[in-house]
Design an enzyme around this catalytic site. Structure first.
Site, PDB file in Angstrom:
ATOM      1  N   GLU A   1      10.725   6.799   8.969  1.00  0.00           N
ATOM      2  CA  GLU A   1      11.161   5.436   8.680  1.00  0.00           C
ATOM      3  C   GLU A   1      12.356   5.413   7.734  1.00  0.00           C
ATOM      4  OE1 GLU A   1       7.440   3.703   7.453  1.00  0.00           O
ATOM      5  OE2 GLU A   1       6.593   4.154   9.442  1.00  0.00           O
TER       6      GLU A   1
ATOM      7  N   TYR B   1       1.608   3.273   1.918  1.00  0.00           N
ATOM      8  CA  TYR B   1       0.816   4.261   2.654  1.00  0.00           C
ATOM      9  C   TYR B   1      -0.423   4.729   1.885  1.00  0.00           C
ATOM     10  CZ  TYR B   1       3.814   4.543   6.719  1.00  0.00           C
ATOM     11  OH  TYR B   1       4.484   4.244   7.876  1.00  0.00           O
TER      12      TYR B   1
ATOM     13  N   SER C   1      12.943  -9.408  21.037  1.00  0.00           N
ATOM     14  CA  SER C   1      14.027  -8.671  21.671  1.00  0.00           C
ATOM     15  C   SER C   1      15.322  -9.460  21.574  1.00  0.00           C
ATOM     16  CB  SER C   1      13.709  -8.430  23.151  1.00  0.00           C
ATOM     17  OG  SER C   1      12.648  -7.527  23.300  1.00  0.00           O
TER      18      SER C   1
ATOM     19  N   THR D   1      14.124 -10.815  28.356  1.00  0.00           N
ATOM     20  CA  THR D   1      15.030 -10.713  27.197  1.00  0.00           C
ATOM     21  C   THR D   1      15.528  -9.293  26.929  1.00  0.00           C
ATOM     22  OG1 THR D   1      13.108 -10.751  25.707  1.00  0.00           O
ATOM     23  CG2 THR D   1      14.223 -12.834  26.122  1.00  0.00           C
ATOM     24  N   PRO D   2      14.671  -8.262  26.819  1.00  0.00           N
ATOM     25  CA  PRO D   2      15.232  -6.924  26.634  1.00  0.00           C
ATOM     26  C   PRO D   2      15.909  -6.397  27.889  1.00  0.00           C
ATOM     27  CG  PRO D   2      12.856  -6.765  26.891  1.00  0.00           C
ATOM     28  CD  PRO D   2      13.195  -8.230  26.801  1.00  0.00           C
TER      29      PRO D   2
ATOM     30  N   HIS E   1       7.391  -0.361  12.265  1.00  0.00           N
ATOM     31  CA  HIS E   1       7.177  -0.456  10.821  1.00  0.00           C
ATOM     32  C   HIS E   1       8.442  -0.898  10.099  1.00  0.00           C
ATOM     33  CE1 HIS E   1       3.432   2.410  10.662  1.00  0.00           C
ATOM     34  NE2 HIS E   1       3.194   1.271  11.292  1.00  0.00           N
TER      35      HIS E   1
END
Length: 395
Positions: free
Chosen positions: A137, A95, A209, A272-273, A85
């Protein structure tokens, strides 16, 4: 906290949710975008068309209902979704909009009258979940903003350099337009990248990533031009000097520093990650003998970042194995299987003894097979880590 009555009422709806969940979530998204088309700038419309997002949301709603009396069990999932998020720039004021339309979708699909106890219970349960996400968050936004070189919201970056890695994959070196520093992210994390392709009337946000190492003056991503990839193809048609907007690096798919040994497996551009986690491990004192890197690819031509990984293996002494579907010149030809993986584990003194962690990323069918393979070799779920981009469907 939810009352016992609310918990019991919500849990009593699980059979209805299991039967009608996807119908509810499809109706929810249709309703949401009709009433709030501006949210199409956030939600991935390709995933909507494929039906992946409604399925994932239906699974998530059912999981929440089943765990209302054990919210702690959902903490890892909440944390992972909260980071996603944040990469999208989700705000607290969004929300209530989502909640209103979700409750309306439940009511309309199930044909419930106004004030039905199930609707009241779900409204209360949603409110609790929304508060958990908002608070989680905000913690991530704040940490990103307060870290050295960090920021909140989307920041302007320039494509400083483009390097063709394979016929389908390019690396993009991204530098901040304001010339200020950037944070030393953790290996395995990703950025939210926002562009406005000509083919879309909306902003498009995707997660990529980071494929380099923290502490550099740039952020590197390596992307494949997917057949129907709206953003990936836009990137591949971009030029050096073009602008993109980025959220700060985020994500929980990172190195477990409590583990003594690490097995990293990649499929295709899923490297990539994995290479980023590899850089992080070596930087933080993990010895080469305690790392096994397995890279799977279609053929030699499509091994992403092969030269870079080979050089790292030579320099640091970790075991680097390749597995190809086609051609020759690899350590293994064909799909990974228990026999070859067990051989590589034995060669390096790795086992399912609770001291070895497994990390992997790649296409979902590949990850599902790897997940099953390592469980068959005796590795517990707590020692198996993976990253899924797109809706978080179960492997």
């Amino acid at each position: 906290m939810l009352s016992q009555e609310t918990i019991e009422t919500v849990k009593s709806t699980t059979s209805l949710l299991a039967e009608n969940g996807e119908a509810i979530t499809k109706h929810f998204y249709k309703r949401l975008f009709e009433k709030h088309p501006e949210l199409k700038n956030i939600f991935n419309q390709v995933n909507q068309e494929r039906g992946e997002q409604p399925r994932a949301l239906a699974d998530a709603i059912l999981a929440y209902a089943n765990n209302l009396d054990n919210i702690e069990a959902l903490v890892p999932v909440v944390e992972r979704i909260a980071h996603k998020h944040v990469s999208l720039g989700i705000r607290p004021d969004q929300y209530p909009i989502v909640g209103q339309n979700l409750l309306a979708a439940i009511q309309e699909v199930l044909g419930l009258p106004e004030g039905h106890p199930a609707l009241l219970a779900w409204a209360e349960a949603y409110g609790v979940l929304a508060d958990i996400f908002i608070n989680t968050e905000e913690g991530i936004y704040k940490a990103n903003e307060e870290s050295e070189g960090g920021w909140r919201g989307f920041r302007e970056f320039e494509i400083d350099r483009i390097v063709a890695e394979t016929p389908e994959v390019k690396s993009f070196y991204l530098t901040p337009e304001d010339g200020r520093s950037i944070p030393a992210y953790k290996g395995g994390q990703y950025i939210g990248l926002k562009v406005n392709p000509e083919e879309s009337e909306f902003d498009e946000i995707r997660q990529y990533s980071l494929s380099g190492k923290g502490g550099e003056s740039y952020l590197r991503i390596s992307t494949k031009a997917e057949f129907s990839g709206l953003v990936s193809n836009h990137l591949h048609q971009s030029r050096e000097g073009d602008e993109v907007l980025l959220q700060a690096p985020t994500g929980v798919f990172t190195l477990n520093r409590e583990a003594k040994k690490h097995v990293l497996i990649s499929g295709g551009v899923g490297v990539t990650p994995m290479i980023s986690i590899l850089y992080d491990a070596l930087k933080n004192g993990v010895k080469g003998k305690d790392v096994l890197f397995i890279q799977c690819s279609r053929d030699q031509e499509n091994i992403v970042l092969r030269d870079e990984l080979g050089a790292l293996s030579t320099k640091n002494g970790f075991s680097y194995k390749t597995s190809l579907e086609l051609g020759d010149g690899a350590d293994h030809l064909g799909y990974l299987n228990e026999e070859v993986v067990q051989t590589w584990l034995d060669e390096n003194g790795f086992s399912a003894d609770g001291q070895t962690d497994i990390y992997f990323c790649g296409p979902k069918p590949f990850m599902s097979a790897v997940n099953t393979l390592f469980q068959a070799l005796g590795f517990n779920a707590e020692h198996i880590h993976y990253e899924i981009f797109g809706p978080s469907l179960e492997l």
